[in-house]
Design an enzyme around this catalytic site. Structure first.
Site, short mmCIF file in Angstrom:
data_model
loop_
_atom_site.label_atom_id
_atom_site.label_comp_id
_atom_site.label_asym_id
_atom_site.label_seq_id
_atom_site.Cartn_x
_atom_site.Cartn_y
_atom_site.Cartn_z
N VAL A 79 0.25 -0.58 -7.36
CA VAL A 79 -0.93 -1.35 -7.77
C VAL A 79 -1.46 -2.16 -6.59
O VAL A 79 -2.68 -2.25 -6.38
CB VAL A 79 -0.59 -2.27 -8.95
CG1 VAL A 79 -1.71 -3.28 -9.19
CG2 VAL A 79 -0.34 -1.46 -10.21
N GLU A 80 -0.57 -2.72 -5.80
CA GLU A 80 -0.99 -3.60 -4.71
C GLU A 80 -1.70 -2.86 -3.58
O GLU A 80 -2.78 -3.25 -3.15
CB GLU A 80 0.21 -4.36 -4.14
CG GLU A 80 0.79 -5.41 -5.07
CD GLU A 80 -0.13 -6.60 -5.24
OE1 GLU A 80 -1.09 -6.77 -4.46
OE2 GLU A 80 0.12 -7.39 -6.19
N THR A 81 -1.10 -1.79 -3.07
CA THR A 81 -1.63 -1.17 -1.84
C THR A 81 -1.60 0.35 -1.85
O THR A 81 -1.79 0.96 -0.79
CB THR A 81 -0.84 -1.66 -0.61
OG1 THR A 81 0.53 -1.22 -0.73
CG2 THR A 81 -0.88 -3.16 -0.47
#
Length: 375
Positions: free
Chosen positions: A155-157
């Site tokens: 989700v982050e990167t």
């Protein structure tokens, strides 16, 4: 090494508790200069226009911040003055942190579709396959399932594909001293100034040029998008090479995510969330809004199933009766809201990002990746 870095590194005794990998390639010195003539700006109340050069070295609040860093942490004053004269004002960061226009309904299904999609799921399966040993070791050491770690980094990167190209020092200085006019402006400025402080400490401890730290528009760094303070407090050297590197070491990122969750309440072997139903009418057909008292009660699990049942809230699964829960509402615009009962582990994920949408996306992406691997 850049003279500024040497000044920062030598301004106080060397600290070895937190180390970093070799920095990314520094910008050419010529790129740090601007032909624009700096405009005198004594306080943050005089608004900077979009795209305008801002000489932070002339700001009273920045001068006070420098005084504090010199007094409390022994930084070299001249080095910090030079640094803030070179920092840039990032108007795009200001625009990106502004809240959404009023009246726009939240939509969980639209948010979910951005993250639970084929490309990210396949990237997650590849990441898991490559780092299966490190994920298993993290699960054994910290008690955090591999799918949750994979979900967060995805989700982050997208597993390191999108870690951000903003100079962290620029964005944190901009947001710390000129946050947009919002109801929580004072608190947010305090937060970003604190992260700016952490960035300078991190840079000094690691003997790197702070301008080489790149990240998101809000100052988050590396595969797991840790804020500088989280790097200093929760990041770990999980690959055992003697340094912490969240920008280039996937293994360090895996261990650091697991450690962060444990330090924020993750409980090994406990469940995360269960689907729930909410009864909005009483047996005689009259409206029953007692369940609304359980909405917006903070990011923690603190109610028993019995308590919630008296307000018409029930779990649609095998939710253990001896655990506390919180009511999670995932709004779907004009469509019906989706309800869940979040256990302590669900709320541990919200400490990473204070959003129910975010936490549920992490859970569902992790499950989707596990399924794609045949798990």
């Amino acid at each position: 090494m850049h003279s500024l870095v040497l000044a920062l590194a030598l301004a106080a005794p060397v600290v070895t508790a937190h180390v970093w990998a070799a920095p990314v390639k520094a910008e050419n010195a010529a790129n740090r200069k601007t032909a624009a003539k700096p405009k005198l700006r004594k306080t943050a109340d005089q608004a900077v226009q979009p795209g305008e050069f801002a000489n932070f070295g002339q700001w009273q609040e920045v001068a006070a911040f420098i005084d504090d860093m010199v007094e409390r942490h022994g930084f070299d004053r001249k080095a910090l003055e030079i640094l803030f004269r070179e920092a840039r004002y990032v108007d795009s960061a200001i625009q990106l942190v502004k809240p959404a226009p009023p009246g726009r309904p939240k939509n969980w299904r639209a948010y979910r579709a951005r993250f639970i999609e084929p490309m990210r799921i396949q990237a997650g399966a590849d990441f898991w396959q490559t780092h299966a040993q490190a994920l298993e070791r993290a699960e054994q050491m910290y008690g955090v399932p591999a799918e949750i770690i994979v979900g967060i980094i995805g989700v982050e990167t997208v597993y390191g594909r999108n870690t951000g190209n903003f100079r962290v020092l620029d964005t944190l200085t901009t947001l710390g001293f000129d946050y947009p006019d919002t109801p929580n402006r004072t608190a947010r400025m305090k937060f970003f100034r604190g992260q700016l402080e952490q960035t300078l400490l991190l840079s000094r401890e690691s003997a790197i040029d702070p301008f080489t730290l790149l990240g998101s528009y809000a100052g988050a760094i590396g595969l797991p998008q840790f804020m500088p303070g989280s790097i200093r407090n929760f990041a770990v050297d999980f690959d055992g090479d003697g340094k912490i590197d969240l920008r280039n070491s996937q293994v360090d990122a895996i261990g650091s995510v697991a450690n962060f969750l444990v330090q924020h309440g993750w409980q090994s072997g406990q469940p995360i969330a269960f689907p729930a139903t909410v009864t909005t009418t009483s047996m005689n057909g009259n409206p029953d809004n007692r369940w609304e008292a359980y909405i917006g009660q903070g990011l923690e699990a603190k109610y028993t199933l019995a308590e919630m049942a008296t307000a018409g809230i029930a779990a649609n699964g095998e939710a253990p009766a001896d655990l506390p829960y919180g009511l999670v509402d995932l709004q779907n615009g004009s469509e019906a809201t989706e309800y869940w009962l979040g256990a302590a582990n669900f709320f541990a994920i919200t400490k990473y990002n204070r959003s129910f949408f975010y936490a549920m996306s992490v859970v569902e992406l992790g499950r989707a990746v596990r399924t794609a691997r045949g798990g």
